[in-house]
Design an enzyme around this catalytic site. Sequence first.
Site, PDB file in Angstrom:
ATOM      1  N   TYR A   1      31.462 -10.494 -17.701  1.00  0.00           N
ATOM      2  CA  TYR A   1      32.259  -9.944 -16.712  1.00  0.00           C
ATOM      3  C   TYR A   1      31.465  -8.713 -15.965  1.00  0.00           C
ATOM      4  CZ  TYR A   1      36.349  -7.607 -14.360  1.00  0.00           C
ATOM      5  OH  TYR A   1      37.234  -7.043 -13.399  1.00  0.00           O
TER       6      TYR A   1
ATOM      7  N   ASP B   1      23.659  -5.492 -16.117  1.00  0.00           N
ATOM      8  CA  ASP B   1      25.039  -4.767 -15.881  1.00  0.00           C
ATOM      9  C   ASP B   1      25.221  -3.944 -17.166  1.00  0.00           C
ATOM     10  OD1 ASP B   1      27.694  -3.865 -15.744  1.00  0.00           O
ATOM     11  OD2 ASP B   1      28.415  -6.089 -15.017  1.00  0.00           O
TER      12      ASP B   1
ATOM     13  N   LYS C   1      31.930   3.566 -15.385  1.00  0.00           N
ATOM     14  CA  LYS C   1      32.404   4.039 -16.747  1.00  0.00           C
ATOM     15  C   LYS C   1      31.968   5.327 -17.116  1.00  0.00           C
ATOM     16  CE  LYS C   1      34.043  -0.243 -17.984  1.00  0.00           C
ATOM     17  NZ  LYS C   1      35.271  -0.647 -18.111  1.00  0.00           N
TER      18      LYS C   1
HETATM   19  N1  PMP Z   1      30.805  -4.709 -15.366  1.00  0.00           N
HETATM   20  C1  PMP Z   1      31.263  -4.646 -16.619  1.00  0.00           C
HETATM   21  C2  PMP Z   1      30.239  -4.932 -17.831  1.00  0.00           C
HETATM   22  C3  PMP Z   1      32.567  -4.088 -16.933  1.00  0.00           C
HETATM   23  O1  PMP Z   1      32.857  -4.218 -18.138  1.00  0.00           O
HETATM   24  C4  PMP Z   1      33.222  -3.894 -16.052  1.00  0.00           C
HETATM   25  C5  PMP Z   1      34.746  -3.145 -16.080  1.00  0.00           C
HETATM   26  N2  PMP Z   1      35.279  -3.449 -17.348  1.00  0.00           N
HETATM   27  C6  PMP Z   1      32.782  -3.931 -14.579  1.00  0.00           C
HETATM   28  C7  PMP Z   1      31.536  -4.399 -14.459  1.00  0.00           C
HETATM   29  C8  PMP Z   1      33.733  -3.834 -13.599  1.00  0.00           C
HETATM   30  O2  PMP Z   1      33.821  -2.183 -13.246  1.00  0.00           O
HETATM   31  P1  PMP Z   1      35.027  -1.535 -12.741  1.00  0.00           P
HETATM   32  O3  PMP Z   1      36.551  -1.850 -13.388  1.00  0.00           O
HETATM   33  O4  PMP Z   1      35.022  -0.373 -12.314  1.00  0.00           O
HETATM   34  O5  PMP Z   1      35.155  -2.355 -11.154  1.00  0.00           O
END
Ligand code: PMP
Length: 457
Positions: free
Chosen positions: A174, A269, A297
Amino acid sequence: MTGSDSGPTPGSGPTAGSGPTANSGPTPGSGPTAGSAALRLRADSLFPGGVNSPVRAYRAVGGEPPVIVRGSGATVWDADDREYLDYVGAFGPLILGHAHPDVVAAVHRATEAGGPFGATTPGEIRLGELVREAMPAVERLRFVSSGTEAAMSALRVARAATGRNLILKFEGGYHGHSDALLADAGSGLATLGLPASAGVTAEVAGQTIVAPYNDLAAVETCLRTHRDQVAAIIVEPVAANMGVVAPSPGFLAGLRDAATRHGALLIFDEVITGFRLARGGAQELYDVRPDLVLLGKILGGGLPIGAYGGRAELMDLVAPVGPVYQAGTLSGHPTVMAAGIATLEALSPGTYAGLESAGLTLEHGLVELARGAGVEASVARAGSLLTVFFRATPPCNYREALESDGAQFARFHRSMRLAGVLLPPSPYEAWFISTAHTPEVIAGTLAAAERAFMELG
Ligand code: PMP
C-alpha cells in the site's frame, strides 16, 4: 448496538491504576451529546460509513467503531470513558505514544509563534537535516502533507527521470490512494476485499504492473516483458499493509540489482518503517540504498505529513529547479515540523533496543498463549511492528497473508476489545508498539490475550 459495545467499565482494563486516570471533564469540542452512541449517529449522517478513513469503520471485525476522545502514553479513552491499551497507534505515527510531553510542548510553542507563513521556516530546515543525517540516500527532499502525496510525487519524478511510464508494485503493498497505486493494494482495500478502486481509468490502471512480494523471479520476468518501459519499482521494504511480512534474505538487494540492470529507479516506501525499524529505516537495517525514499507518519509526530527524497540530481527535477511540478499550501507547516523534530530528537539507539525488547516479549508471549490454547496462529514481527496471523506459519506474500482466518481474527479482536485492548481493526494492519508500551503494558496485553485465545481454542 452490539455486544462488543459493552466494554470494560472505566479503569477496569489491564492498566488500571498504572496510567493517567482522570478523564472526567467534558469532551472538548464534541457538541451537545458526547456519548459514543450519539456521536456515532451524528458521524453516520456526515461521513461515508461514519468515518474519514475506511478501516476505522470496523467492517472487518464487527462491533461499533469506537469514538476516541483522549490518549496518553499507551492508553486511549472512548467517549463513554472506557479505557483501552492502544495498539492502533494512529496507524504508525505515534512511536512515543499519545501526548508525549516533548511533542505537546513543541506543538504548543510552534502554534503560539503563528503560521503557516507561505515561506521557508527554520523548522523545515532542521527536520530536513535530521532526515538527511538518518538516511544517506536522501540528499535532497520535499515535504508534503501525506504519504499518498509523497508516493504520487515520487512516481512523477521517476517517470520524468527515466522517460518511461510503467510502475512495478507488489501485491498487498500500500502506497496511499493515488490512482496508479491502488491495484492489488493492501491496507483498507485488503480489509474490504477490494482488488482495485472504482473511478480509476483503465489507462491509468494499465500503467501499473503487480508482482508477488518476495518473488525476484517474477520481478525479473516483469522487467523483461516490459523491457525499457518500467520507470520504477516501488516497495514497502518490510511490508506492513498485508500484515507484517518481512523481506526474504536477498530480496531487497535483488530488487536493487534488478532496478539498476533494467534502468528503473528503486523507490522504498518507508512511510511506516522509516524511523521505526531503525532511525535510518529499513534501508539502514538491510543496508540497501534506494534511489527515492517515501516518508510520513513518525516524521510528523502525529500531525499530517509526508516527504519524498533521494539523490540530488533526481530531486532537482522538481520545480522550481526542474520541470516536475509539485506544490503544497501547507507543506512544511511549522507546527508539524515542530512535532516531527521533537519526535526524532526523542529517539535514541536505546529507544530501538527498548522497542525490540517489548516486541520480542509480546511476540513470544502471543506464540506461547496461542499454542497453549490450541489455536492455529503465528506471529510475524519486525521490531515494533507485529501481526498475529491465524495460519500455521507467517506468510511470505499477500496470497499467503489472505489465507489467515479472518473470522478468527475478528473474534480475537472483539475479545481483546472487551478486555480493554484496542487492536487495529483489520487482520492486515500491523500492531504498533510505542515507547509507552512498558513491560506492565505488555504483561496486561498478554493477560488479555490469554483469555482471548482460550475463547477461540
Ligand atoms: N505508504 C505506506 C507504506 C503506508 O502505510 C501509508 C498509509 N498507511 C501510505 C503510504 C499513505 O500515507 P497517508 O495515509 O499519509 O496518505
